[in-house]
Design a protein around this motif. Structure first.
Motif, PDB file in Angstrom:
ATOM      1  N   GLU A 189     -17.026   2.935   0.169  1.00 23.95           N
ATOM      2  CA  GLU A 189     -17.426   4.343   0.198  1.00 23.95           C
ATOM      3  C   GLU A 189     -16.557   5.132   1.174  1.00 23.95           C
ATOM      4  OE1 GLU A 189     -21.537   4.122   1.191  1.00 23.95           O
ATOM      5  OE2 GLU A 189     -22.202   3.848  -0.900  1.00 23.95           O
ATOM      6  N   GLY A 190     -16.235   4.498   2.311  1.00 26.51           N
ATOM      7  CA  GLY A 190     -15.374   5.168   3.285  1.00 26.51           C
ATOM      8  C   GLY A 190     -14.000   5.467   2.718  1.00 26.51           C
ATOM      9  N   LEU A 191     -13.473   4.562   1.917  1.00 28.91           N
ATOM     10  CA  LEU A 191     -12.181   4.807   1.278  1.00 28.91           C
ATOM     11  C   LEU A 191     -12.306   5.830   0.155  1.00 28.91           C
ATOM     12  CD1 LEU A 191     -10.778   1.170   1.083  1.00 28.91           C
ATOM     13  CD2 LEU A 191     -10.023   3.000   2.612  1.00 28.91           C
ATOM     14  N   ALA A 192     -13.403   5.764  -0.592  1.00 30.48           N
ATOM     15  CA  ALA A 192     -13.608   6.719  -1.683  1.00 30.48           C
ATOM     16  C   ALA A 192     -13.668   8.148  -1.152  1.00 30.48           C
ATOM     17  CB  ALA A 192     -14.887   6.376  -2.438  1.00 30.48           C
ATOM     18  N   ASP A 193     -14.188   8.324   0.058  1.00 25.96           N
ATOM     19  CA  ASP A 193     -14.280   9.658   0.655  1.00 25.96           C
ATOM     20  C   ASP A 193     -12.905  10.292   0.862  1.00 25.96           C
ATOM     21  OD1 ASP A 193     -17.027   9.568   0.744  1.00 25.96           O
ATOM     22  OD2 ASP A 193     -17.147   8.928   2.829  1.00 25.96           O
ATOM     23  N   LEU A 230      -5.378   9.538  -0.114  1.00 26.41           N
ATOM     24  CA  LEU A 230      -4.647   8.285  -0.314  1.00 26.41           C
ATOM     25  C   LEU A 230      -3.723   8.391  -1.523  1.00 26.41           C
ATOM     26  CD1 LEU A 230      -7.523   5.687   0.307  1.00 26.41           C
ATOM     27  CD2 LEU A 230      -5.804   6.497   1.941  1.00 26.41           C
ATOM     28  N   ALA A 231      -4.199   9.044  -2.582  1.00 28.48           N
ATOM     29  CA  ALA A 231      -3.385   9.218  -3.785  1.00 28.48           C
ATOM     30  C   ALA A 231      -2.178  10.112  -3.504  1.00 28.48           C
ATOM     31  CB  ALA A 231      -4.233   9.799  -4.915  1.00 28.48           C
ATOM     32  N   ARG A 262      -1.824   2.233  -2.767  1.00 31.25           N
ATOM     33  CA  ARG A 262      -2.342   1.871  -4.096  1.00 31.25           C
ATOM     34  C   ARG A 262      -3.426   0.793  -3.979  1.00 31.25           C
ATOM     35  NH1 ARG A 262       3.289   2.281  -5.568  1.00 31.25           N
ATOM     36  NH2 ARG A 262       3.464   0.009  -5.359  1.00 31.25           N
ATOM     37  N   ALA A 263      -3.222  -0.155  -3.071  1.00 35.77           N
ATOM     38  CA  ALA A 263      -4.232  -1.194  -2.860  1.00 35.77           C
ATOM     39  C   ALA A 263      -5.529  -0.578  -2.347  1.00 35.77           C
ATOM     40  CB  ALA A 263      -3.716  -2.245  -1.878  1.00 35.77           C
ATOM     41  N   LEU A 264      -5.421   0.379  -1.444  1.00 34.82           N
ATOM     42  CA  LEU A 264      -6.616   1.040  -0.912  1.00 34.82           C
ATOM     43  C   LEU A 264      -7.349   1.810  -2.007  1.00 34.82           C
ATOM     44  CD1 LEU A 264      -5.234   2.379   2.495  1.00 34.82           C
ATOM     45  CD2 LEU A 264      -6.766   0.432   2.142  1.00 34.82           C
ATOM     46  N   LEU A 265      -6.603   2.445  -2.898  1.00 36.15           N
ATOM     47  CA  LEU A 265      -7.234   3.162  -4.010  1.00 36.15           C
ATOM     48  C   LEU A 265      -8.013   2.200  -4.899  1.00 36.15           C
ATOM     49  CD1 LEU A 265      -4.321   5.590  -4.944  1.00 36.15           C
ATOM     50  CD2 LEU A 265      -6.605   6.277  -4.184  1.00 36.15           C
TER      51      LEU A 265
END
Length: 251
Positions: A131-135, A140-141, A159-162
């Motif tokens: 969820e923290g990354l989705a925020d 990131l993109a 890309r890995a984080l996405l």
């Protein structure tokens, strides 16, 4: 989520500690099931580039890539708030989030520094980390697209984080590619000179406003300034021994 610690180290300034921990990092990437074989391969490629080449050359490349201009800044709020006052409050709020999780405040990096944020997320439950990354997935993109435009292997980290955030990396980057293509590059010498000139003007104007404000203040009354905590030394849970942030032995 151990792979977030690995990506944190790969996105941070390259050091001998990283190079010396290569075998451990490779094993952590191999064992990661949060990302696809394709994304694992991209992380292997970046690790190989960092470790196989001269460290000083790698450090120089890193500084030129992430230190010139603002478009590739690894400070999240640089892209959201720029230099506005909202940025200070956002950092305070992020500090509060870290403190609420039981981490000690130190003096190393700004709280919105992406490798630092990833190290924090690596200690959380998987759902909270995702969820923290989705925020921040849109940011990131954008970073991934800008790094791809520069043909940088560091794009693999984003890309890995996405993918961990639940997005399809290729699609997420494709959605912002047109925006990135229309952006003027801000890492040329001319662009950097322009940024420096603008910052110099802003600083002089702010200094003049401060002087006027102090002259208009009541005698003997000190001006109130908001104390914005700026840095961290390490991640330390209450009641546990301190472990330096970025230490490979923690992966």
């Amino acid at each position: 989520m151990r792979i977030l610690k690995v990506i944190s180290l790969l996105l941070d300034y390259p050091t001998e500690t990283l190079v010396n921990g290569r075998d451990e990092l490779e094993q952590a990437i191999i064992e990661s099931r949060e990302i696809s074989p394709k994304q694992r391969g991209a992380l292997f490629e970046l690790l190989e580039l960092i470790c196989a080449n001269d460290l000083m050359d790698g450090q120089e490349h890193y500084g030129a890539l992430f230190g010139r201009g603002r478009s590739l800044s690894l400070l999240l709020f640089e892209h959201v708030h720029g230099e506005s006052r909202d940025r200070g409050q956002a950092m305070v709020d992020m500090m509060a989030q870290y403190e609420a999780a039981g981490f000690a405040i130190g003096v190393k990096e700004l709280p919105d520094y992406i490798p630092l944020y990833l190290e924090f997320l690596s200690t959380r439950e998987d759902i909270e980390a995702r969820e923290g990354l989705a925020d921040v997935a849109h940011l990131l993109a954008l970073l991934a697209a800008r790094l791809e435009e520069r043909e940088s292997a560091y794009a693999g980290c984003l890309r890995a984080l996405l993918q961990i955030a639940g997005a399809e990396p290729h699609q997420a980057v494709a959605e912002v590619r047109a925006q990135v293509a229309a952006e003027p590059r801000d890492d040329s010498l001319e662009a950097l000179d322009k940024i420096w000139e603008e910052e110099a003007v802003d600083f002089m104007q702010a200094e003049q406003q401060d002087r006027c404000s102090s002259l208009s203040s009541a005698p003997g009354k000190a001006r109130e300034e908001s104390a914005v905590p700026l840095h961290w030394v390490d991640f330390q849970r209450e009641g546990q021994a301190s472990v330096p942030a970025g230490e490979v032995g923690n992966v």
